[in-house]
Scaffold this motif. Structure first.
Motif, PDB file in Angstrom:
ATOM      1  N   MET A 160       0.845  -1.173   0.000  1.00 37.38           N
ATOM      2  CA  MET A 160       0.000   0.000   0.000  1.00 37.38           C
ATOM      3  C   MET A 160       0.888   1.233   0.000  1.00 37.38           C
ATOM      4  SD  MET A 160      -3.248   0.722  -0.157  1.00 37.38           S
ATOM      5  CE  MET A 160      -4.010  -0.827   0.175  1.00 37.38           C
ATOM      6  N   GLY A 161       0.529   2.203  -0.798  1.00 31.77           N
ATOM      7  CA  GLY A 161       1.306   3.426  -0.887  1.00 31.77           C
ATOM      8  C   GLY A 161       0.920   4.439   0.186  1.00 31.77           C
ATOM      9  N   ARG A 162       1.405   5.634   0.020  1.00 33.46           N
ATOM     10  CA  ARG A 162       1.125   6.711   0.977  1.00 33.46           C
ATOM     11  C   ARG A 162      -0.370   7.033   1.015  1.00 33.46           C
ATOM     12  NH1 ARG A 162       5.750  10.918  -0.855  1.00 33.46           N
ATOM     13  NH2 ARG A 162       7.521   9.631  -0.305  1.00 33.46           N
ATOM     14  N   GLY A 163      -0.847   7.345   2.182  1.00 34.68           N
ATOM     15  CA  GLY A 163      -2.241   7.757   2.330  1.00 34.68           C
ATOM     16  C   GLY A 163      -3.250   6.677   1.983  1.00 34.68           C
ATOM     17  N   GLY A 164      -2.863   5.408   2.084  1.00 34.94           N
ATOM     18  CA  GLY A 164      -3.771   4.310   1.783  1.00 34.94           C
ATOM     19  C   GLY A 164      -3.975   4.039   0.304  1.00 34.94           C
ATOM     20  N   ARG A 165      -3.240   4.755  -0.555  1.00 38.01           N
ATOM     21  CA  ARG A 165      -3.359   4.539  -2.007  1.00 38.01           C
ATOM     22  C   ARG A 165      -2.505   3.349  -2.428  1.00 38.01           C
ATOM     23  NH1 ARG A 165      -1.654  10.478  -3.656  1.00 38.01           N
ATOM     24  NH2 ARG A 165       0.054   9.674  -2.444  1.00 38.01           N
ATOM     25  N   SER A 166      -2.857   2.760  -3.538  1.00 37.62           N
ATOM     26  CA  SER A 166      -2.059   1.658  -4.078  1.00 37.62           C
ATOM     27  C   SER A 166      -0.714   2.165  -4.551  1.00 37.62           C
ATOM     28  CB  SER A 166      -2.784   1.000  -5.251  1.00 37.62           C
ATOM     29  OG  SER A 166      -3.967   0.389  -4.812  1.00 37.62           O
ATOM     30  N   ALA A 167       0.314   1.357  -4.369  1.00 38.12           N
ATOM     31  CA  ALA A 167       1.662   1.722  -4.819  1.00 38.12           C
ATOM     32  C   ALA A 167       1.701   1.788  -6.341  1.00 38.12           C
ATOM     33  CB  ALA A 167       2.672   0.711  -4.316  1.00 38.12           C
ATOM     34  N   VAL A 168       2.430   2.766  -6.856  1.00 35.66           N
ATOM     35  CA  VAL A 168       2.603   2.936  -8.301  1.00 35.66           C
ATOM     36  C   VAL A 168       3.914   2.301  -8.743  1.00 35.66           C
ATOM     37  CG1 VAL A 168       2.865   4.628 -10.168  1.00 35.66           C
ATOM     38  CG2 VAL A 168       1.243   5.047  -8.304  1.00 35.66           C
ATOM     39  N   HIS A 169       4.936   2.397  -7.885  1.00 34.77           N
ATOM     40  CA  HIS A 169       6.259   1.872  -8.197  1.00 34.77           C
ATOM     41  C   HIS A 169       6.732   0.948  -7.081  1.00 34.77           C
ATOM     42  CE1 HIS A 169       6.095   5.759 -10.355  1.00 34.77           C
ATOM     43  NE2 HIS A 169       6.600   5.023 -11.321  1.00 34.77           N
ATOM     44  N   GLU A 170       7.607   0.023  -7.446  1.00 33.41           N
ATOM     45  CA  GLU A 170       8.265  -0.847  -6.475  1.00 33.41           C
ATOM     46  C   GLU A 170       9.764  -0.725  -6.685  1.00 33.41           C
ATOM     47  OE1 GLU A 170       6.810  -4.779  -7.170  1.00 33.41           O
ATOM     48  OE2 GLU A 170       4.821  -4.298  -6.438  1.00 33.41           O
ATOM     49  N   GLY A 171      10.515  -0.659  -5.613  1.00 34.78           N
ATOM     50  CA  GLY A 171      11.964  -0.561  -5.705  1.00 34.78           C
ATOM     51  C   GLY A 171      12.635  -1.800  -5.145  1.00 34.78           C
ATOM     52  N   TRP A 172      13.609  -2.304  -5.864  1.00 36.15           N
ATOM     53  CA  TRP A 172      14.411  -3.447  -5.427  1.00 36.15           C
ATOM     54  C   TRP A 172      15.855  -2.955  -5.357  1.00 36.15           C
ATOM     55  CZ3 TRP A 172      12.358  -8.243  -4.287  1.00 36.15           C
ATOM     56  CH2 TRP A 172      10.998  -8.380  -4.561  1.00 36.15           C
ATOM     57  N   PHE A 173      16.449  -3.030  -4.187  1.00 42.14           N
ATOM     58  CA  PHE A 173      17.773  -2.463  -3.965  1.00 42.14           C
ATOM     59  C   PHE A 173      18.802  -3.544  -3.655  1.00 42.14           C
ATOM     60  CE2 PHE A 173      14.663   0.744  -3.179  1.00 42.14           C
ATOM     61  CZ  PHE A 173      15.188   1.842  -3.820  1.00 42.14           C
ATOM     62  N   TYR A 174      20.056  -3.271  -4.010  1.00 39.25           N
ATOM     63  CA  TYR A 174      21.154  -4.201  -3.757  1.00 39.25           C
ATOM     64  C   TYR A 174      22.450  -3.417  -3.624  1.00 39.25           C
ATOM     65  CZ  TYR A 174      21.052  -3.595  -8.814  1.00 39.25           C
ATOM     66  OH  TYR A 174      20.991  -3.054 -10.066  1.00 39.25           O
ATOM     67  N   GLN A 175      23.425  -4.013  -2.989  1.00 38.99           N
ATOM     68  CA  GLN A 175      24.741  -3.395  -2.781  1.00 38.99           C
ATOM     69  C   GLN A 175      24.645  -2.041  -2.083  1.00 38.99           C
ATOM     70  OE1 GLN A 175      27.425  -5.070  -3.165  1.00 38.99           O
ATOM     71  NE2 GLN A 175      26.628  -6.750  -4.373  1.00 38.99           N
ATOM     72  N   ALA A 176      23.599  -1.806  -1.327  1.00 35.59           N
ATOM     73  CA  ALA A 176      23.393  -0.605  -0.503  1.00 35.59           C
ATOM     74  C   ALA A 176      23.189   0.692  -1.273  1.00 35.59           C
ATOM     75  CB  ALA A 176      24.527  -0.431   0.496  1.00 35.59           C
ATOM     76  N   ASP A 177      23.613   0.790  -2.540  1.00 38.76           N
ATOM     77  CA  ASP A 177      23.487   2.061  -3.248  1.00 38.76           C
ATOM     78  C   ASP A 177      22.993   1.917  -4.684  1.00 38.76           C
ATOM     79  OD1 ASP A 177      25.679   0.917  -4.434  1.00 38.76           O
ATOM     80  OD2 ASP A 177      27.014   2.609  -4.155  1.00 38.76           O
ATOM     81  N   SER A 178      22.461   0.756  -5.027  1.00 38.95           N
ATOM     82  CA  SER A 178      21.997   0.520  -6.392  1.00 38.95           C
ATOM     83  C   SER A 178      20.668  -0.243  -6.344  1.00 38.95           C
ATOM     84  CB  SER A 178      23.024  -0.299  -7.179  1.00 38.95           C
ATOM     85  OG  SER A 178      24.246   0.411  -7.262  1.00 38.95           O
ATOM     86  N   GLY A 179      19.923  -0.188  -7.445  1.00 37.82           N
ATOM     87  CA  GLY A 179      18.668  -0.917  -7.485  1.00 37.82           C
ATOM     88  C   GLY A 179      17.898  -0.630  -8.755  1.00 37.82           C
ATOM     89  N   SER A 180      16.667  -1.131  -8.790  1.00 37.90           N
ATOM     90  CA  SER A 180      15.793  -0.968  -9.948  1.00 37.90           C
ATOM     91  C   SER A 180      14.412  -0.551  -9.464  1.00 37.90           C
ATOM     92  CB  SER A 180      15.686  -2.275 -10.731  1.00 37.90           C
ATOM     93  OG  SER A 180      16.956  -2.672 -11.203  1.00 37.90           O
TER      94      SER A 180
END
Length: 54
Positions: free
Chosen positions: A1-21
């Motif tokens: 769930m996103g901010r304010g009860g809204r559905s999330a628009v994006h998802e983030g997947w992170f790795y190596q502490a400073d990189s991700g998609s």
């Protein structure tokens, strides 16, 4: 769930502490990458959309 009860628009997947998609939520469509803490995107039209959420 996103901010304010809204559905999330994006998802983030992170790795190596400073990189991700960043994907459109619920899909495998990658809209941006984080490379050494910097946001990289191929589609400049998404820049404003992502900047407001990042």
């Amino acid at each position: 769930m996103g901010r304010g009860g809204r559905s999330a628009v994006h998802e983030g997947w992170f790795y190596q502490a400073d990189s991700g998609s960043i994907f459109l939520a619920g899909t495998t469509e990658m809209v941006a990458q984080i490379v050494q803490c910097g946001l990289e995107r191929a589609d400049k039209a998404r820049e404003v959309e992502l900047a407001g959420r990042w």
